[in-house]
Design an enzyme around this catalytic site. Structure first.
Site, PDB file in Angstrom:
ATOM      1  N   HIS A   1      68.253  25.392  52.755  1.00  0.00           N
ATOM      2  CA  HIS A   1      68.135  27.000  52.860  1.00  0.00           C
ATOM      3  C   HIS A   1      67.537  27.352  54.231  1.00  0.00           C
ATOM      4  O   HIS A   1      68.055  28.133  54.746  1.00  0.00           O
ATOM      5  CB  HIS A   1      67.682  27.619  51.655  1.00  0.00           C
TER       6      HIS A   1
ATOM      7  N   ASP B   1      69.930  35.595  55.928  1.00  0.00           N
ATOM      8  CA  ASP B   1      69.404  35.126  54.482  1.00  0.00           C
ATOM      9  C   ASP B   1      70.393  35.271  53.297  1.00  0.00           C
ATOM     10  O   ASP B   1      70.223  34.745  52.295  1.00  0.00           O
ATOM     11  CB  ASP B   1      68.141  36.168  54.122  1.00  0.00           C
TER      12      ASP B   1
ATOM     13  N   HIS C   1      66.208  27.378  47.144  1.00  0.00           N
ATOM     14  CA  HIS C   1      65.320  27.945  48.046  1.00  0.00           C
ATOM     15  C   HIS C   1      64.331  26.531  48.556  1.00  0.00           C
ATOM     16  O   HIS C   1      63.290  26.120  48.271  1.00  0.00           O
ATOM     17  CB  HIS C   1      64.351  28.710  47.430  1.00  0.00           C
TER      18      HIS C   1
ATOM     19  N   HIS D   1      60.751  31.499  56.544  1.00  0.00           N
ATOM     20  CA  HIS D   1      60.991  32.902  55.792  1.00  0.00           C
ATOM     21  C   HIS D   1      61.136  32.463  54.377  1.00  0.00           C
ATOM     22  O   HIS D   1      60.434  33.400  53.481  1.00  0.00           O
ATOM     23  CB  HIS D   1      62.287  33.606  56.180  1.00  0.00           C
ATOM     24  N   ASP D   2      61.052  31.425  53.825  1.00  0.00           N
ATOM     25  CA  ASP D   2      60.922  30.990  52.289  1.00  0.00           C
ATOM     26  C   ASP D   2      59.818  29.711  52.002  1.00  0.00           C
ATOM     27  O   ASP D   2      60.057  29.363  50.918  1.00  0.00           O
ATOM     28  CB  ASP D   2      62.163  30.794  51.719  1.00  0.00           C
TER      29      ASP D   2
HETATM   30  P1  CMP Z   1      66.016  34.732  49.227  1.00  0.00           P
HETATM   31  O1  CMP Z   1      66.451  33.711  50.178  1.00  0.00           O
HETATM   32  O2  CMP Z   1      64.619  34.611  49.059  1.00  0.00           O
HETATM   33  O3  CMP Z   1      66.377  36.153  49.983  1.00  0.00           O
HETATM   34  C1  CMP Z   1      67.687  36.642  49.929  1.00  0.00           C
HETATM   35  C2  CMP Z   1      68.016  36.802  48.590  1.00  0.00           C
HETATM   36  O4  CMP Z   1      69.392  37.144  48.187  1.00  0.00           O
HETATM   37  C3  CMP Z   1      68.081  35.321  47.749  1.00  0.00           C
HETATM   38  O5  CMP Z   1      66.760  34.829  47.807  1.00  0.00           O
HETATM   39  C4  CMP Z   1      68.654  35.647  46.489  1.00  0.00           C
HETATM   40  O6  CMP Z   1      67.781  36.216  45.688  1.00  0.00           O
HETATM   41  C5  CMP Z   1      69.634  36.694  46.821  1.00  0.00           C
HETATM   42  N1  CMP Z   1      71.074  36.080  47.044  1.00  0.00           N
HETATM   43  C6  CMP Z   1      71.386  35.322  48.206  1.00  0.00           C
HETATM   44  N2  CMP Z   1      72.836  35.044  47.804  1.00  0.00           N
HETATM   45  C7  CMP Z   1      73.133  35.534  46.638  1.00  0.00           C
HETATM   46  C8  CMP Z   1      74.164  35.273  45.790  1.00  0.00           C
HETATM   47  N3  CMP Z   1      75.328  34.884  46.052  1.00  0.00           N
HETATM   48  N4  CMP Z   1      74.190  35.906  44.491  1.00  0.00           N
HETATM   49  C9  CMP Z   1      73.004  36.819  44.130  1.00  0.00           C
HETATM   50  N5  CMP Z   1      72.097  36.663  44.680  1.00  0.00           N
HETATM   51  C10 CMP Z   1      71.786  36.231  45.961  1.00  0.00           C
HETATM   52 ZN    ZN Z   2      65.973  32.906  52.061  1.00  0.00          ZN
HETATM   53 MG    MG Z   3      62.961  34.985  50.395  1.00  0.00          MG
END
Ligand code: CMP
Ligand code: ZN
Ligand code: MG
Length: 581
Positions: A168, A311, A164, A204-205
């Site tokens: 990203h 995302d 994050h 967003h993050d």
């Molecule tokens: P975030 O980017 O905050 O929001 C989307 C979420 O999906 C990300 O955080 C992770 O927690 C989850 N995520 C994204 N890619 C994967 C992955 N390959 N495996 C498991 N969880 C994922």
């Molecule tokens: Zn994200």
């Molecule tokens: Mg997020």
């Protein structure tokens, strides 16, 4: 009774009126037993129908959460899916007889233009050359934009997260941009909405702590307390980004009208909050339901789906990128696991670096989260964009740029005026850049699905090895436990028989799975190999082909870097790591 007679028949159909009439009749002593019985029976039948309907709905929900069944998915992965992608709070604790909750998931699952120009014409923040449209349309003060972007970078780098981080954010922003262009959805959105999409993706993050909402809740962090355990991080991302813009020199929205400012804010809040993965299944269910209706699709919902899809889009990108993003995320999860261990907390799903089944979790993530999301995304885009394409092709507009329906099916002049204008090609022909005529939703969908499938196959190969390593580890653990038991037994007997002496029941530590953690401290780069990161199949377009910059950045340390490892060498590294002890 007289009052009741005057009530229109349609009202009498409503049980509540019937019952009220009965009460009045009873009060007046004006009661006909046959009527009374008929009315009570009618009210009972209505209540029964409502009850059955409500119970069915409740059971549906219950079913979603209580009957996860799939022999192909390990328990840990099921738990993770159920605990992360539904509104269940806290760590899922499975009672021994309780079935893992999986069918639920299956059911639930089934269940800038201006920025584009900005990207096209400006390759970096240095030597800015913003197109006139940007300045004129939104009057974003360029120095403010620079200050804001710099502050965002600082916030994204605050916790030095492997996943994050600012890359990203850039990746998701680029992907949102790609989706808007390649699905043609940008022709359905106003410029303000396009700005909202890009802005929401960029923030967003913001200031992500590298830990999950659940970790914040469990540790009673300040933000969890501030946001009452609800979408803790997501609330912080939007709030903190807006707080930046309270500073005059970072206020990029200073020249928006009050109405536009409010509209944009409302869209951004809704979109960013919808990136909370605990709302995933509900979001999918609601959108699927909307698609089955004849009414138009709600814009905020469609935009939220685009951001949510972007995302979680790395499994729809080339294996090299997907693999690296996954490993970056796993490292972030593992660091959280390390913190949990230090705090004496139970490991959150996927956070124990010694036992997490990475490949298997990715298969689960793709099967149950990514594929259904992208399938819904493409279906939604189809429902929205196909009518626009038809309308445009029938219309006389050579540019396919005629304003079309808004979210509720109406066309407003104001909206029509705010729509992006289309540039004709220099020959004055009918083909316009990124026009609806160039949209090919079928290829868009096919390409994505092909890549997702190919990535899943790669994980499946790795899962076999992962399983082997796990079994070896367990066998060793068993053997070690057995031999320890035997040694202990022997030792006890010896101690009993002889004088008391210390025992040396040393046990081999179980072989742990250190899966594919490819050099986090030494990023995936090899100076001797300067190949660029490309799709293994050049015919497959993934979500990154719109802009190469993001692709050539290193998600691991946040520094732009060319992806220098060939697919095979990545694979070799994985295998090495797989059999690592
Ligand atoms: P975030 O980017 O905050 O929001 C989307 C979420 O999906 C990300 O955080 C992770 O927690 C989850 N995520 C994204 N890619 C994967 C992955 N390959 N495996 C498991 N969880 C994922
Ligand atoms: Zn994200
Ligand atoms: Mg997020």
């Amino acid at each position: 009774m007289d009052d009741c007679v005057t009530i229109k028949k349609k009202h009498l159909q409503r049980p509540i009126f019937r019952l009220r009439c009965l009460v009045k009749q009873l009060e007046k002593g004006d009661i006909n037993v046959v009527d009374l019985k008929k009315n009570i029976e009618y009210a009972a039948s209505v209540l029964e129908a409502v009850y059955i309907d409500e119970t069915r709905k409740l059971l549906d929900t219950e079913d979603e959460l209580s009957d996860i069944q799939s022999d192909s998915v390990p328990l840990e992965v099921r738990d993770w899916l159920a605990s992360t992608f539904t509104r269940e709070m806290g760590i899922v604790k499975r009672r021994p007889e309780e079935k893992p909750k999986f069918r639920s998931i299956v059911h639930a699952v089934q269940a800038g233009i201006f920025v584009e120009r900005m990207y096209r014409r400006t390759s970096s923040m240095v030597g800015l050359a913003y197109p006139a449209e940007v300045i004129v349309t939104f009057k974003i003060p360029v120095p403010n934009l620079i200050s804001f972007a710099e502050a965002l970078e600082v916030g994204y780098s605050k916790y030095k997260n492997p996943y994050h981080n600012l890359i990203h954010a850039a990746d998701v922003t680029q992907t949102v941009h790609y989706i808007m262009i390649h699905t043609g959805i940008m022709h359905w959105l106003t410029e303000l909405e396009i700005l909202a999409m890009i802005f929401a993706a960029a923030v967003h993050d913001y200031e992500h702590t590298g830990t999950t909402n659940n970790f914040h809740i469990q540790t009673r962090s300040d933000v969890a307390i501030l946001y009452n355990d609800r979408s803790v991080l997501e609330n912080h991302h939007v709030s903190a980004a807006y707080r930046l813009m309270q500073e005059e020199e970072m206020n990029i929205l200073a020249n928006l009208t009050k109405d536009d400012w409010r509209e944009l804010r409302s869209l951004v809040i809704e979109m960013v909050l919808s990136t909370d993965m605990s709302g995933h299944f509900q979001q999918i269910k609601t959108m699927r339901h909307t698609l089955q209706q004849t009414e138009g699709v709600d814009k905020a919902k469609a935009m939220s789906l685009i951001l949510h899809a972007a995302d979680i889009s790395h499994p729809a990108k080339s294996w090299e990128l997907h693999y690296r993003w996954t490993m970056a995320l796993m490292e972030e999860f593992f660091r959280q696991g390390d913190k949990e261990a230090a705090l004496g907390l139970q490991f959150s799903p996927l956070c124990d670096r010694k036992s997490t089944l990475v490949a298997q979790s990715q298969i689960g993530f793709i099967d149950f989260i990514v594929e259904p999301t992208f399938s819904l995304l493409t279906d939604s885009m189809e429902k929205i964009v196909m009518p626009l394409i038809e309308e445009a092709s029938k219309s006389e507009s050579p540019a396919f740029g005629t304003p079309s329906q808004n979210s509720l099916g109406a066309v407003s002049n104001a909206e029509a005026q705010r729509r992006p204008s289309f540039k004709s090609t220099s020959d004055g022909g009918t083909h316009t850049e990124n026009s609806l005529a160039t949209v090919d939703l079928t290829s868009f969908k096919d390409n994505l699905m092909k890549i997702i499938q190919a990535n899943k196959e790669r994980w499946k190969e790795l899962a076999v090895e992962e399983e082997l390593v796990k079994n070896v580890g367990e066998q060793e653990k068993d053997q070690s436990r057995n031999s320890t038991d035997a040694q202990l037994q022997e030792e006890t007997t010896r101690i009993q028989n002889e004088s008391s002496q210390g025992s040396d029941g040393t046990t081999c530590p179980p072989r742990s799975i250190v899966l594919q953690v490819v050099s986090f401290d030494t990023p995936l780069s090899d100076e001797s190999n300067s190949e660029k990161c490309t799709n293994s199949d050049p015919n497959q377009k993934d979500l990154t082909d719109a802009q190469q910059e993001t692709q050539n950045t290193d998600p691991l340390n946040g520094e732009p870097k060319h992806c220098k490892k060939s697919e095979d060498s990545v694979k070799a590294t994985e295998k090495e790591a797989l059999i690592q002890n």
